[in-house]
Design a protein around this motif. Structure first.
Motif, PDB file in Angstrom:
ATOM      1  N   GLU A 174      29.605  44.673 -17.559  1.00 50.24           N
ATOM      2  CA  GLU A 174      30.523  45.081 -19.092  1.00 50.24           C
ATOM      3  C   GLU A 174      31.210  46.220 -19.597  1.00 50.24           C
ATOM      4  O   GLU A 174      32.436  46.323 -19.631  1.00 50.24           O
ATOM      5  CB  GLU A 174      29.695  44.623 -19.813  1.00 50.24           C
ATOM      6  CG  GLU A 174      30.162  43.958 -21.225  1.00 50.24           C
ATOM      7  CD  GLU A 174      29.945  43.385 -22.077  1.00 50.24           C
ATOM      8  OE1 GLU A 174      28.645  43.599 -22.796  1.00 50.24           O
ATOM      9  OE2 GLU A 174      30.308  42.857 -23.544  1.00 50.24           O
ATOM     10  N   GLU A 175      30.758  47.121 -19.115  1.00 42.92           N
ATOM     11  CA  GLU A 175      31.237  48.546 -19.706  1.00 42.92           C
ATOM     12  C   GLU A 175      32.378  49.285 -18.449  1.00 42.92           C
ATOM     13  O   GLU A 175      32.730  49.701 -18.553  1.00 42.92           O
ATOM     14  CB  GLU A 175      30.578  49.870 -19.059  1.00 42.92           C
ATOM     15  CG  GLU A 175      29.405  49.520 -20.838  1.00 42.92           C
ATOM     16  CD  GLU A 175      28.084  50.540 -20.640  1.00 42.92           C
ATOM     17  OE1 GLU A 175      27.370  50.400 -22.053  1.00 42.92           O
ATOM     18  OE2 GLU A 175      27.411  50.471 -19.502  1.00 42.92           O
ATOM     19  N   VAL A 176      32.118  49.108 -17.389  1.00 45.34           N
ATOM     20  CA  VAL A 176      33.570  49.199 -15.993  1.00 45.34           C
ATOM     21  C   VAL A 176      34.439  47.881 -16.809  1.00 45.34           C
ATOM     22  O   VAL A 176      35.380  48.421 -16.078  1.00 45.34           O
ATOM     23  CB  VAL A 176      32.869  48.838 -14.582  1.00 45.34           C
ATOM     24  CG1 VAL A 176      33.831  48.666 -13.456  1.00 45.34           C
ATOM     25  CG2 VAL A 176      31.234  50.046 -14.721  1.00 45.34           C
ATOM     26  N   VAL A 177      34.236  46.875 -16.835  1.00 48.13           N
ATOM     27  CA  VAL A 177      35.546  45.964 -17.062  1.00 48.13           C
ATOM     28  C   VAL A 177      35.926  46.935 -18.161  1.00 48.13           C
ATOM     29  O   VAL A 177      37.010  46.731 -18.044  1.00 48.13           O
ATOM     30  CB  VAL A 177      35.154  44.232 -17.549  1.00 48.13           C
ATOM     31  CG1 VAL A 177      36.143  43.812 -17.852  1.00 48.13           C
ATOM     32  CG2 VAL A 177      34.060  44.086 -15.866  1.00 48.13           C
ATOM     33  N   GLU A 178      35.962  46.793 -19.336  1.00 48.32           N
ATOM     34  CA  GLU A 178      35.840  47.593 -20.566  1.00 48.32           C
ATOM     35  C   GLU A 178      37.404  48.217 -20.254  1.00 48.32           C
ATOM     36  O   GLU A 178      37.981  48.733 -20.391  1.00 48.32           O
ATOM     37  CB  GLU A 178      35.468  47.817 -21.887  1.00 48.32           C
ATOM     38  CG  GLU A 178      34.610  46.496 -22.437  1.00 48.32           C
ATOM     39  CD  GLU A 178      35.754  45.224 -23.072  1.00 48.32           C
ATOM     40  OE1 GLU A 178      36.741  45.597 -22.698  1.00 48.32           O
ATOM     41  OE2 GLU A 178      35.924  44.375 -22.747  1.00 48.32           O
ATOM     42  N   SER A 234      43.333  44.957 -13.057  1.00 47.08           N
ATOM     43  CA  SER A 234      42.198  46.193 -12.797  1.00 47.08           C
ATOM     44  C   SER A 234      41.021  45.866 -13.323  1.00 47.08           C
ATOM     45  O   SER A 234      40.256  46.767 -12.158  1.00 47.08           O
ATOM     46  CB  SER A 234      42.394  47.181 -13.647  1.00 47.08           C
ATOM     47  OG  SER A 234      42.256  48.353 -14.522  1.00 47.08           O
ATOM     48  N   ALA A 235      40.595  45.526 -14.181  1.00 44.30           N
ATOM     49  CA  ALA A 235      39.581  44.635 -13.989  1.00 44.30           C
ATOM     50  C   ALA A 235      38.555  44.049 -12.762  1.00 44.30           C
ATOM     51  O   ALA A 235      37.613  44.482 -12.662  1.00 44.30           O
ATOM     52  CB  ALA A 235      39.318  44.032 -15.252  1.00 44.30           C
ATOM     53  N   TYR A 236      39.346  43.132 -12.409  1.00 40.34           N
ATOM     54  CA  TYR A 236      39.108  42.469 -10.860  1.00 40.34           C
ATOM     55  C   TYR A 236      38.310  43.097 -10.306  1.00 40.34           C
ATOM     56  O   TYR A 236      37.506  43.871  -9.574  1.00 40.34           O
ATOM     57  CB  TYR A 236      40.025  41.557 -10.999  1.00 40.34           C
ATOM     58  CG  TYR A 236      39.809  40.965  -9.573  1.00 40.34           C
ATOM     59  CD1 TYR A 236      38.367  40.237  -9.008  1.00 40.34           C
ATOM     60  CD2 TYR A 236      41.363  41.111  -8.248  1.00 40.34           C
ATOM     61  CE1 TYR A 236      38.614  39.679  -7.871  1.00 40.34           C
ATOM     62  CE2 TYR A 236      40.478  40.925  -7.116  1.00 40.34           C
ATOM     63  CZ  TYR A 236      39.792  39.977  -6.890  1.00 40.34           C
ATOM     64  OH  TYR A 236      39.322  39.527  -5.722  1.00 40.34           O
ATOM     65  N   MET A 237      39.488  44.602  -9.594  1.00 39.61           N
ATOM     66  CA  MET A 237      39.195  45.679  -8.818  1.00 39.61           C
ATOM     67  C   MET A 237      38.104  46.746  -8.934  1.00 39.61           C
ATOM     68  O   MET A 237      37.291  46.228  -8.671  1.00 39.61           O
ATOM     69  CB  MET A 237      40.870  46.402  -8.861  1.00 39.61           C
ATOM     70  CG  MET A 237      42.026  45.871  -8.241  1.00 39.61           C
ATOM     71  SD  MET A 237      43.540  46.660  -8.432  1.00 39.61           S
ATOM     72  CE  MET A 237      43.150  48.138  -7.437  1.00 39.61           C
ATOM     73  N   ALA A 238      37.878  46.851 -10.088  1.00 36.60           N
ATOM     74  CA  ALA A 238      36.312  47.496 -10.094  1.00 36.60           C
ATOM     75  C   ALA A 238      35.054  47.180 -10.621  1.00 36.60           C
ATOM     76  O   ALA A 238      34.756  47.713 -10.061  1.00 36.60           O
ATOM     77  CB  ALA A 238      35.918  47.223 -12.278  1.00 36.60           C
ATOM     78  N   VAL A 239      35.725  45.756 -10.828  1.00 36.93           N
ATOM     79  CA  VAL A 239      34.625  44.331 -10.174  1.00 36.93           C
ATOM     80  C   VAL A 239      34.401  44.836  -8.497  1.00 36.93           C
ATOM     81  O   VAL A 239      33.172  44.636  -8.284  1.00 36.93           O
ATOM     82  CB  VAL A 239      34.600  43.217 -11.184  1.00 36.93           C
ATOM     83  CG1 VAL A 239      33.733  42.738 -10.387  1.00 36.93           C
ATOM     84  CG2 VAL A 239      34.440  42.983 -12.298  1.00 36.93           C
ATOM     85  N   ASP A 240      35.454  44.566  -8.101  1.00 38.81           N
ATOM     86  CA  ASP A 240      34.710  44.682  -6.234  1.00 38.81           C
ATOM     87  C   ASP A 240      34.327  45.881  -6.005  1.00 38.81           C
ATOM     88  O   ASP A 240      33.450  46.035  -5.473  1.00 38.81           O
ATOM     89  CB  ASP A 240      36.048  44.208  -5.943  1.00 38.81           C
ATOM     90  CG  ASP A 240      36.501  43.594  -4.453  1.00 38.81           C
ATOM     91  OD1 ASP A 240      34.686  43.331  -4.325  1.00 38.81           O
ATOM     92  OD2 ASP A 240      36.979  44.664  -3.741  1.00 38.81           O
ATOM     93  N   MET A 241      34.879  46.798  -6.912  1.00 39.68           N
ATOM     94  CA  MET A 241      34.581  48.601  -6.455  1.00 39.68           C
ATOM     95  C   MET A 241      32.512  48.385  -6.337  1.00 39.68           C
ATOM     96  O   MET A 241      32.569  48.968  -6.245  1.00 39.68           O
ATOM     97  CB  MET A 241      35.164  49.477  -6.839  1.00 39.68           C
ATOM     98  CG  MET A 241      36.937  49.392  -6.855  1.00 39.68           C
ATOM     99  SD  MET A 241      37.250  50.748  -7.054  1.00 39.68           S
ATOM    100  CE  MET A 241      39.228  50.104  -6.712  1.00 39.68           C
TER     101      MET A 241
END
Length: 490
Positions: free
Chosen positions: A30-34, A181-188
């Motif tokens: 959740e923090e990564v997404v935000e 940006s959030a989607y890419m972060a979740v994948d990473m």
């Protein structure tokens, strides 16, 4: 209020990460997404793009409003000799020493519905002859006019139809870019979790194989196992060392990619938290499609592209065939020697210009150009229709995948638990001398595969869920739209 508090906490963590070269950071999904949606460079780029679209919209709005403009020529000074045409047709060389200046104040108002422009202006001109020490004025205190294109392409009319759609699209593009940006972060994030899990397993296998080799070597020295089995265990140890080093490199590289994306390049000791709970969310396909059509910029882009196709047809029609223009003015003017006399002896003047261009023989160029524009429009309509179908099909597919993965995770968790228990039993049996090294190796591989499969299933669920979020711009867990308000009313 809870979301604001959470944002403040995340911002505090980011602040500490930037200003402490040895910051130890543990981040949840959740923090990564935000962070990816609010603080990184991708979010900043999306914001700047959004503001650029806003100012482009302001330019369009200003183009439709009255424009007041002052044009001046402050001085036009000439001194020297020059040929001057005389009344009898002869040319005399004259010495001149003169200056002129003028000012024109005009108010212009476009009329988008007919493509015309009406204007009102006031003009003043002064001429100074320094040789004769005289000066004179001319003025047009008031002049009204209109410029009307006939059968021509009306750019303002089409701008008035397309620009509002383009503005809404750009604003929704901002929201989509944040979710991208959030989607890419979740994948990473899950790639790093996977690499970190591989490193953990490789490290555990390394320790286990080290102990296994020690025990097997002792048994070999006692004559309880063959040299072939000892070499096999030693080979397992060598391979475990290679796997551990490769896993460490992959883990560090994927962590670097994620932290770079989050603009947290100074963080050391990064530790991602595996999401422990899979949300019990029910996603209805029809609702997902409805949200996507309402919020996603692609749905707005489909409408805009069809309008632009119609615009191009109108542009070609306006550039071919009959076209003309009407220019008309009416006003008052006078000549005088002193400025206070500007309103004396005013004379009315008027002018009308009507032009018409009619192609007579163009060897079919007009017909061909219009047919070509019509075919391009039809092609664009077909492309948009196909993309709309693909757009909705992708949503249906993602909903099915998310639902399937959510149900499968429970099964995979059970399989991982069984494989772990089986390995523990196999290890104890091997240590007791009741199991061969090949059977132990097989149990270890099954345990590793089941553990890897569970993390992969969780990662696939969250990655596909966030891709669905990015397309629909809707948070199905919290049941809220992920859209911002327009900065100005349309």
């Amino acid at each position: 209020m809870e979301r604001i508090i959470r944002y403040i906490g995340i911002l505090g963590m980011v602040f500490l990460a930037y200003f402490s070269s040895k910051a130890q950071v543990v981040l949840s999904l959740e923090e990564v997404v935000e962070i990816a949606r609010t603080e990184n460079l991708s979010a900043r780029k999306a914001y700047v793009t959004k503001k650029n679209a806003y100012w482009n919209w302001q330019i369009h709005q200003s183009n439709l409003k009255p424009q007041l403009r002052l044009d001046t020529q402050i001085t036009d000074f000439t001194k020297g000799v020059t040929p001057v045409n005389q009344e009898d047709g002869s040319i005399a060389i004259k010495t001149i020493n003169q200056n002129s200046s003028n000012a024109n104040l005009s108010l212009l108002q476009p009329l988008p519905f007919i493509g015309a422009e009406i204007f009102m202006s006031s003009y003043l001109y002064r001429f100074d002859n320094f040789s004769s020490k005289t000066h004179s004025y001319s003025s047009q205190p008031l002049e009204l006019g209109i410029h009307l294109p006939v059968f021509r392409f009306n750019q303002l009319k089409w701008d008035k139809r397309i620009e509002p759609v383009l503005y809404v699209e750009s604003q929704k593009e901002y929201d989509r870019n944040l979710e991208l940006s959030a989607y890419m972060a979740v994948d990473m994030f899950f790639q790093n979790l996977s690499d970190r899990h591989e490193w953990t397993m490789a490290n555990a296998n390394m320790e286990m194989n080290t102990e296994l080799f020690r025990i097997t070597e002792e048994r070999f020295n006692l004559g309880q196992v063959s040299k072939d089995e000892l070499l096999q265990v030693k080979l397992m140890l060598v391979n475990a060392k290679k796997s551990l080093k490769a896993a460490q490199v992959r883990m560090e590289n994927s962590a670097l990619r994620l932290l770079t994306h989050l603009s947290l390049g100074d963080v050391e000791g990064f530790q991602p938290q595996i999401p422990s709970v899979i949300p019990d969310v029910e996603i209805i396909t029809e609702e997902a499609i409805k949200y996507a059509l309402e919020y996603n910029p692609e749905s707005i882009a489909f409408k805009r592209r069809l309008l632009e196709a119609d615009q191009e047809v109108a542009r070609v029609k306006g550039a071919t065939g009959v076209n003309g223009s009407v220019f008309a003015t009416i006003g008052y003017g006078s000549n005088f020697d002193e400025l206070p006399q500007w309103d004396q002896d005013l004379n009315q003047h008027a002018a009308v210009q009507i032009g018409l261009a009619i192609p007579i023989i163009d060897w079919g160029r007009t017909y061909a150009a219009r047919k070509q524009a019509s075919m391009k429009k039809e092609l664009e309509e077909t492309s948009v229709l196909q993309e709309q179908i693909d757009f909705e099909n992708e949503i249906v597919s993602l909903v099915n995948v998310v639902d399937m993965l959510k149900e499968n995770i429970e099964v995979v968790e059970e399989a991982e638990s069984i494989a772990q228990e089986r390995y523990e039993i196999a290890y104890k049996r091997y240590m007791a001398g009741d199991l061969s090294v090949l059977e132990l190796s097989m149990a270890q591989k099954e345990k590793d595969y089941a553990s890897r499969d569970l993390l992969s299933a969780k990662g696939s669920f969250w990655v596909n869920y966030h891709r669905l979020r990015m397309i629909t711009l809707y948070d199905f867990v919290n049941q809220e739209a992920l859209v911002s308000q327009l900065e100005t009313e349309i």
